[in-house]
Write an enzyme that holds these catalytic residues in place. Structure first.
Site, PDB file in Angstrom:
ATOM      1  N   ASN A   1       0.821  -1.221   0.000  1.00 52.75           N
ATOM      2  CA  ASN A   1       0.000   0.000   0.000  1.00 52.75           C
ATOM      3  C   ASN A   1       0.853   1.268   0.000  1.00 52.75           C
ATOM      4  OD1 ASN A   1      -2.454  -1.418   0.089  1.00 52.75           O
ATOM      5  ND2 ASN A   1      -2.369  -1.559   2.321  1.00 52.75           N
TER       6      ASN A   1
ATOM      7  N   ASP B   1     -13.661   7.351   5.932  1.00 60.17           N
ATOM      8  CA  ASP B   1     -12.336   6.758   6.114  1.00 60.17           C
ATOM      9  C   ASP B   1     -11.632   6.831   4.761  1.00 60.17           C
ATOM     10  OD1 ASP B   1     -10.185   4.990   6.095  1.00 60.17           O
ATOM     11  OD2 ASP B   1     -11.141   3.560   7.446  1.00 60.17           O
TER      12      ASP B   1
ATOM     13  N   HIS C   1      -7.105   5.038   1.801  1.00 58.35           N
ATOM     14  CA  HIS C   1      -6.508   4.714   0.499  1.00 58.35           C
ATOM     15  C   HIS C   1      -6.652   5.842  -0.525  1.00 58.35           C
ATOM     16  CE1 HIS C   1      -5.627   0.495   1.471  1.00 58.35           C
ATOM     17  NE2 HIS C   1      -6.710   0.567   2.222  1.00 58.35           N
TER      18      HIS C   1
ATOM     19  N   LYS D   1      -0.096   4.256   4.198  1.00 62.29           N
ATOM     20  CA  LYS D   1      -0.217   4.016   2.753  1.00 62.29           C
ATOM     21  C   LYS D   1       0.637   5.058   2.019  1.00 62.29           C
ATOM     22  CE  LYS D   1      -3.777   1.541   4.355  1.00 62.29           C
ATOM     23  NZ  LYS D   1      -4.119   1.434   5.788  1.00 62.29           N
TER      24      LYS D   1
END
Length: 386
Positions: A47, A206, A209, A238
């Site tokens: 990630n 959230d 990513h 990430k």
């Protein structure tokens, strides 16, 4: 039944269902290459989208931070663990993302747990997307508030749930992800934000990513869709290349969490050297557009070439590119075949994802070369034909 029998029985069931998880001792020797048990692999499971964990600017900042502050905070934020580095990072994050306040947490899991468990009680209602991360769902299930999960990215289902419940005066927390960790698709944030405009409703996004890689200067999914949720959770494990998390919110929510969140009161604060280093990550994300451009170039290249595969691909335009296989055994088999050819991709099995959607979760990063991506595509094509 003894404790040992109970535990062994559960482990045996897990093994029989091909659900055993193994930890691999990994040696990193370049931004997107790893070594496991002496064998080299091109890593398509990280990630670390911008490869900042290996950036010399980040490494040097960590060294300097350790020289200034030491390597640990020594206590909670309420004791002696809150330093000028923590304060500066919280202020910078709030200014960058347009919020009054931000609060640092040791992990994204902890941040989601803190917000949900502290804000809600049995009189309240949670509406959560069915594909929300385990850190969200587990906390919601354990909470005394009533939990209702709406169909993935379906504002229609959310509206219908709300109508059917007829709970006009109840406080409601609506929860979603900016970019979903298993599918790589984005939430309809504008519609969810519109739904959450009433005083009895609050939206939590959230964006683990999305932050750092999407939106203007990497401001994330909410910036990309031009909304500002009541609460925004971002992580640093990430795109930031380190670890930890932050919650962005207004002054009232900030005060409430500071006073009542046990995750803050009873946990050792983030090491100040880490906070110091995250300031450098933030500098790079804000100013070095070239890394995001390279990441997007790699994503576009993979998507353009992968459409020729017969495997089922999801319609993701983010760094997360799932390839649906459809059962645990075949997914593990394909993952192992790729590893034999020096390509590291992990099998994502049910129940982590719904039965019938077992997959390879491929992640693209800024340091992958076209040669790396071509090798992955060639092997997928080869195995697909077989």
């Amino acid at each position: 039944m003894t404790w040992e029998n109970k535990i062994n029985q559960k482990l045996k069931t897990n093994k029989n269902n091909i659900l055993v998880r193994n930890i691999n001792v990994t040696t990193y020797y370049s931004p997107c290459y790893i070594q496991v048990l002496g064998k080299n692999y091109c890593n398509f499971s990280s990630n670390d989208y911008l490869n900042l964990s290996h950036d010399s600017r980040i490494i040097n900042a960590w060294k300097k931070g350790a020289e200034i502050y030491g390597v640990g905070s020594g206590g909670s934020s309420y004791m002696s663990g809150y330093t000028t580095a923590h304060e500066q990072l919280e202020t910078r994050l709030a200014d960058w993302l347009g919020y009054t306040k931000s609060i640092l947490f040791i992990s994204g899991f902890s941040a989601n747990q803190a917000v949900i468990s502290t804000l809600l009680n049995k009189e309240d209602i949670i509406f959560a997307d069915k594909k929300s991360h385990a850190s969200i769902i587990e906390t919601c299930v354990q909470n005394s508030a009533a939990l209702y999960r709406f169909k993935h990215n379906s504002i229609e289902d959310l509206n219908q749930l709300n109508i059917n419940l007829n709970t006009k005066n109840k406080l409601k927390l609506i929860i979603t992800e900016g970019v979903f960790s298993m599918d790589g698709d984005m939430a309809p944030l504008k519609l969810l934000n519109k739904f959450s405009e009433k005083p009895t409703r609050m939206l939590l996004v959230d964006d683990a990513h999305g932050i750092g890689v999407i939106g203007k200067n990497g401001k994330g999914s909410c910036d990309y869709q031009n909304i500002k949720p009541h609460i925004l959770m971002i992580t640093f494990g990430k795109a930031f290349g380190i670890s930890g998390a932050a919650v962005l919110c207004n002054n009232t929510i900030y005060k409430y969490l500071r006073q009542f969140s046990k995750h803050l009161i009873c946990s050792t604060a983030m090491p100040p050297a880490q906070a110091y280093t995250l300031l450098k990550s933030l500098d790079i994300i804000q100013t070095d557009k070239s890394i995001r451009d390279k990441l997007n170039e790699n994503i576009n290249y993979f998507c353009s070439q992968a459409k020729h595969l017969s495997f089922q691909l999801l319609s993701s335009r983010t760094a997360i590119q799932p390839i649906i296989i459809g059962n645990n055994e075949q997914t593990i088999l394909l993952s192992n075949k790729l590893k034999k050819d020096g390509i590291w991709t992990n099998a994502i099995r049910s129940p982590t994802v719904p039965i019938g959607t077992e997959r390879l979760r491929i992640t693209i990063n800024a340091m992958h070369s076209k040669k790396d991506i071509n090798k992955l595509l060639e092997k997928l094509h080869e195995y697909n034909n077989k």
